[in-house]
Design a protein around this motif. Structure first.
Motif, PDB file in Angstrom:
ATOM      1  N   LEU A 288      35.428  96.216  -6.671  1.00 25.49           N
ATOM      2  CA  LEU A 288      36.254  95.567  -7.935  1.00 25.49           C
ATOM      3  C   LEU A 288      37.567  95.739  -7.111  1.00 25.49           C
ATOM      4  O   LEU A 288      38.660  95.050  -8.066  1.00 25.49           O
ATOM      5  N   THR A 289      37.968  96.840  -6.830  1.00 25.45           N
ATOM      6  CA  THR A 289      39.430  97.431  -6.737  1.00 25.45           C
ATOM      7  C   THR A 289      39.971  98.010  -5.422  1.00 25.45           C
ATOM      8  O   THR A 289      41.091  97.981  -5.096  1.00 25.45           O
ATOM      9  N   ALA A 290      39.520  97.325  -4.546  1.00 30.27           N
ATOM     10  CA  ALA A 290      39.337  96.570  -3.199  1.00 30.27           C
ATOM     11  C   ALA A 290      40.605  96.302  -2.807  1.00 30.27           C
ATOM     12  O   ALA A 290      40.123  94.591  -2.309  1.00 30.27           O
ATOM     13  N   ARG A 291      41.565  96.275  -3.060  1.00 29.12           N
ATOM     14  CA  ARG A 291      42.817  95.380  -2.625  1.00 29.12           C
ATOM     15  C   ARG A 291      44.124  96.467  -1.757  1.00 29.12           C
ATOM     16  O   ARG A 291      43.856  97.802  -2.525  1.00 29.12           O
ATOM     17  N   ASP A 292      45.138  96.255  -0.440  1.00 22.76           N
ATOM     18  CA  ASP A 292      45.601  96.929  -0.260  1.00 22.76           C
ATOM     19  C   ASP A 292      47.260  96.889  -0.709  1.00 22.76           C
ATOM     20  O   ASP A 292      47.337  95.955  -2.259  1.00 22.76           O
ATOM     21  N   GLY A 293      48.338  97.018  -0.316  1.00 27.27           N
ATOM     22  CA  GLY A 293      49.400  96.933  -1.216  1.00 27.27           C
ATOM     23  C   GLY A 293      49.557  95.498  -1.225  1.00 27.27           C
ATOM     24  O   GLY A 293      50.581  94.846  -1.841  1.00 27.27           O
ATOM     25  N   TRP A 294      49.784  94.921  -0.583  1.00 27.79           N
ATOM     26  CA  TRP A 294      49.814  93.266   0.022  1.00 27.79           C
ATOM     27  C   TRP A 294      48.574  92.566  -1.082  1.00 27.79           C
ATOM     28  O   TRP A 294      48.845  91.048  -0.367  1.00 27.79           O
ATOM     29  N   GLY A 295      48.125  93.147  -1.711  1.00 26.88           N
ATOM     30  CA  GLY A 295      47.225  91.950  -1.839  1.00 26.88           C
ATOM     31  C   GLY A 295      45.934  91.449  -1.461  1.00 26.88           C
ATOM     32  O   GLY A 295      44.679  91.534  -1.899  1.00 26.88           O
ATOM     33  N   ARG A 296      45.490  91.918  -0.095  1.00 24.37           N
ATOM     34  CA  ARG A 296      44.500  91.613   0.435  1.00 24.37           C
ATOM     35  C   ARG A 296      43.433  92.263   0.197  1.00 24.37           C
ATOM     36  O   ARG A 296      43.253  93.993  -0.337  1.00 24.37           O
ATOM     37  N   GLN A 297      42.427  91.854   0.025  1.00 21.05           N
ATOM     38  CA  GLN A 297      40.891  92.848   0.296  1.00 21.05           C
ATOM     39  C   GLN A 297      40.816  93.536   1.418  1.00 21.05           C
ATOM     40  O   GLN A 297      41.082  93.524   2.510  1.00 21.05           O
ATOM     41  N   THR A 298      40.117  94.730   0.905  1.00 21.22           N
ATOM     42  CA  THR A 298      39.821  95.514   2.073  1.00 21.22           C
ATOM     43  C   THR A 298      38.568  95.967   1.868  1.00 21.22           C
ATOM     44  O   THR A 298      37.626  94.996   1.131  1.00 21.22           O
ATOM     45  N   ALA A 299      37.720  97.063   1.965  1.00 21.07           N
ATOM     46  CA  ALA A 299      36.293  96.945   2.435  1.00 21.07           C
ATOM     47  C   ALA A 299      35.261  96.318   2.636  1.00 21.07           C
ATOM     48  O   ALA A 299      34.407  95.906   1.698  1.00 21.07           O
ATOM     49  N   ARG A 300      35.733  95.083   3.433  1.00 21.28           N
ATOM     50  CA  ARG A 300      35.067  94.737   4.406  1.00 21.28           C
ATOM     51  C   ARG A 300      33.127  94.716   4.167  1.00 21.28           C
ATOM     52  O   ARG A 300      32.807  93.578   3.460  1.00 21.28           O
ATOM     53  N   LEU A 301      32.658  95.715   4.731  1.00 19.60           N
ATOM     54  CA  LEU A 301      31.067  95.936   4.579  1.00 19.60           C
ATOM     55  C   LEU A 301      31.296  95.629   2.964  1.00 19.60           C
ATOM     56  O   LEU A 301      29.307  95.893   2.951  1.00 19.60           O
ATOM     57  N   THR A 302      31.526  96.334   2.137  1.00 20.42           N
ATOM     58  CA  THR A 302      31.202  96.216   0.460  1.00 20.42           C
ATOM     59  C   THR A 302      31.686  95.218  -0.138  1.00 20.42           C
ATOM     60  O   THR A 302      30.227  94.493  -0.724  1.00 20.42           O
ATOM     61  N   LEU A 324      20.691  79.729   2.870  1.00 24.61           N
ATOM     62  CA  LEU A 324      21.632  80.199   4.177  1.00 24.61           C
ATOM     63  C   LEU A 324      21.514  79.961   5.576  1.00 24.61           C
ATOM     64  O   LEU A 324      22.803  79.548   6.138  1.00 24.61           O
ATOM     65  N   TRP A 325      20.320  78.943   6.332  1.00 18.62           N
ATOM     66  CA  TRP A 325      19.845  78.482   7.080  1.00 18.62           C
ATOM     67  C   TRP A 325      20.842  77.113   7.321  1.00 18.62           C
ATOM     68  O   TRP A 325      21.402  76.683   8.381  1.00 18.62           O
ATOM     69  N   THR A 326      21.049  77.068   6.115  1.00 18.30           N
ATOM     70  CA  THR A 326      20.926  75.567   6.040  1.00 18.30           C
ATOM     71  C   THR A 326      22.541  75.276   6.584  1.00 18.30           C
ATOM     72  O   THR A 326      23.335  74.533   6.944  1.00 18.30           O
ATOM     73  N   LYS A 327      23.013  75.757   5.408  1.00 24.85           N
ATOM     74  CA  LYS A 327      24.922  75.872   4.916  1.00 24.85           C
ATOM     75  C   LYS A 327      25.451  76.637   6.721  1.00 24.85           C
ATOM     76  O   LYS A 327      26.259  76.406   7.384  1.00 24.85           O
ATOM     77  N   TYR A 328      24.783  77.403   7.000  1.00 28.18           N
ATOM     78  CA  TYR A 328      25.232  77.569   8.646  1.00 28.18           C
ATOM     79  C   TYR A 328      25.299  77.203   9.594  1.00 28.18           C
ATOM     80  O   TYR A 328      26.211  77.023   9.836  1.00 28.18           O
ATOM     81  N   ARG A 329      24.078  76.360   9.231  1.00 22.40           N
ATOM     82  CA  ARG A 329      24.269  74.681  10.868  1.00 22.40           C
ATOM     83  C   ARG A 329      25.338  74.374   9.607  1.00 22.40           C
ATOM     84  O   ARG A 329      25.668  72.978  10.795  1.00 22.40           O
ATOM     85  N   LYS A 330      25.499  74.091   8.765  1.00 21.83           N
ATOM     86  CA  LYS A 330      26.150  73.257   8.877  1.00 21.83           C
ATOM     87  C   LYS A 330      28.236  73.487   8.629  1.00 21.83           C
ATOM     88  O   LYS A 330      29.037  72.795   8.782  1.00 21.83           O
ATOM     89  N   GLY A 331      28.479  74.956   8.997  1.00 21.53           N
ATOM     90  CA  GLY A 331      29.502  75.259   9.874  1.00 21.53           C
ATOM     91  C   GLY A 331      29.704  76.464   8.528  1.00 21.53           C
ATOM     92  O   GLY A 331      31.067  76.637   8.664  1.00 21.53           O
ATOM     93  N   TYR A 332      29.182  76.682   7.448  1.00 21.74           N
ATOM     94  CA  TYR A 332      29.734  77.513   6.557  1.00 21.74           C
ATOM     95  C   TYR A 332      29.627  78.466   6.775  1.00 21.74           C
ATOM     96  O   TYR A 332      29.512  79.571   7.342  1.00 21.74           O
ATOM     97  N   ARG A 333      31.055  79.160   6.599  1.00 21.16           N
ATOM     98  CA  ARG A 333      30.929  80.972   6.629  1.00 21.16           C
ATOM     99  C   ARG A 333      31.286  81.075   5.410  1.00 21.16           C
ATOM    100  O   ARG A 333      32.535  80.689   4.768  1.00 21.16           O
ATOM    101  N   PRO A 334      30.760  82.449   5.103  1.00 24.46           N
ATOM    102  CA  PRO A 334      32.235  83.311   3.760  1.00 24.46           C
ATOM    103  C   PRO A 334      33.178  84.015   4.582  1.00 24.46           C
ATOM    104  O   PRO A 334      33.190  84.378   5.480  1.00 24.46           O
ATOM    105  N   VAL A 335      34.196  83.239   2.927  1.00 25.17           N
ATOM    106  CA  VAL A 335      35.005  83.888   2.770  1.00 25.17           C
ATOM    107  C   VAL A 335      35.606  85.483   3.392  1.00 25.17           C
ATOM    108  O   VAL A 335      35.226  85.926   2.390  1.00 25.17           O
ATOM    109  N   GLY A 336      36.675  85.807   3.863  1.00 26.43           N
ATOM    110  CA  GLY A 336      36.991  87.337   4.713  1.00 26.43           C
ATOM    111  C   GLY A 336      35.992  87.807   5.547  1.00 26.43           C
ATOM    112  O   GLY A 336      36.084  88.737   5.864  1.00 26.43           O
TER     113      GLY A 336
END
Length: 336
Positions: A288-302, A324-336
């Motif tokens: 919930l609190t994984a942000r740096d001082g610029w507001g960017r998300q941290t804790a990528r693995l989490t 997930l396989w269908t979305k992957y084939r269509k070019g979808y990637r999770p943000v971040g």
């Protein structure tokens, strides 16, 4: 103290910010904007003896939040007019519901899409009425359209062609494939009418829905704002029947964890049985609190872990793998 935790502490006790240096103020507002809580933060700080530059930020954020609130309520009125001939119950959800009912979470809250809930057996009529009133489909992809209609708790999202505003039409509060199946009929039966003919959930059901949205239907993105909603609703006073309603909808565990997290992050007054943190709660708080001082998300693995968890909660393993396989084939990637 991390920037995310600093924001939580200031929301909890705004006076703790008065000794901040310029860098800490900058980080505070950067994280608040990233969490879509700038208006909430501004309302909490307003009235304190703030530096002039900070007061200007506060004034701007309050004015912006006021405009967002007016736009959200107008969009709800447009939906009401479009659906009024159907004589169908229309329940406002999330931020628009808080604003329409005058509840404390609405104070400065950012409100995005209009979310409504209607009976599932009236979806076709509601869809047709909205299309006739100028809303259009956002997702033209046949796979996405079929996925929403067969498995999800809402229609594919719509956007108005003139106002450029989105609407999500729900018929329950969790996907049909989810392991938990809330009682949509009970949600509608207990809905509270507003003066304009629309409705909101009862306060216990609002809390249960907020807990479901935070913990049973997502990866905790925007979780600080959603948890603040829960903090405010619980802080408004005793919520009679909350535990019973959570059991009714199969969301007792989610409601208890949401209350524990709200107590840990914001100091929310909750019953003693909802204060004892588990070791896993620390991971949720870290997410919930994984942000740096610029507001960017941290804790990528989490974040990746919670992204996978969100899909695991939504559907059985084989369906999840196929999706997930269908979305992957269509070019979808999770943000971040």
């Amino acid at each position: 103290m991390s920037p995310g935790w600093r924001l939580a502490h200031v929301l909890r006790d705004p006076g703790t910010a008065l000794g901040f240096a310029a860098r800490e103020w900058t980080e505070l507002f950067a994280v608040a904007r990233a969490e879509q809580m700038a208006g909430t933060l501004a309302h909490r700080l307003n009235g304190l003896a703030l530096p002039a530059a900070v007061q200007r930020l506060v004034d701007d954020a309050i004015a912006s939040a006021g405009q967002v609130r007016l736009a959200a309520l107008w969009e709800a009125e447009m939906a009401r007019r479009a659906l009024a001939p159907l004589d169908v119950p229309v329940v406002l959800l999330k931020g628009t519901a808080f604003a329409a009912a005058g509840l404390s979470p609405a104070r400065g809250r950012n409100i995005g899409d209009l979310d409504i809930l209607v009976p599932r057996d009236r979806l076709d009529e509601v869809e047709a009425a909205l299309l006739a009133a100028g809303w259009e489909w956002v997702k033209p992809d046949p796979y996405d359209d079929a996925y929403y209609r067969r498995w999800m708790h809402e229609l594919p999202p719509l956007i108005h062609r003139e106002r450029d505003r989105m609407i999500d039409v729900h018929h329950t509060i969790l996907p049909l494939t989810a392991r938990i199946t809330p009682d949509a009929g009970a949600l509608l039966a207990a809905a509270v009418p507003l003066d304009n003919g629309l409705c909101t959930f009862s306060r216990p059901d609002m809390l249960v829905h907020a807990a479901a949205h935070l913990l049973a239907d997502g990866d905790l993105a925007g979780g600080m704002r959603n948890l603040w909603d829960i903090h405010c609703l619980l802080g408004d006073g005793e919520v009679e029947g909350l535990a019973e309603r959570a059991r009714r909808h199969g969301l007792s565990a989610a409601m208890a964890r949401a209350a524990r997290l709200s107590h840990a992050l914001y100091g929310t007054e909750v019953p003693p049985e909802w204060r004892r943190r588990t070791p896993l709660d620390r991971l949720y708080l870290h997410r919930l609190t994984a942000r740096d001082g610029w507001g960017r998300q941290t804790a990528r693995l989490t974040r990746l872990g919670f992204y996978v968890r969100s899909h695991w909660l939504r559907m059985p393993p084989l369906m999840l793998a196929r999706h997930l396989w269908t979305k992957y084939r269509k070019g979808y990637r999770p943000v971040g």
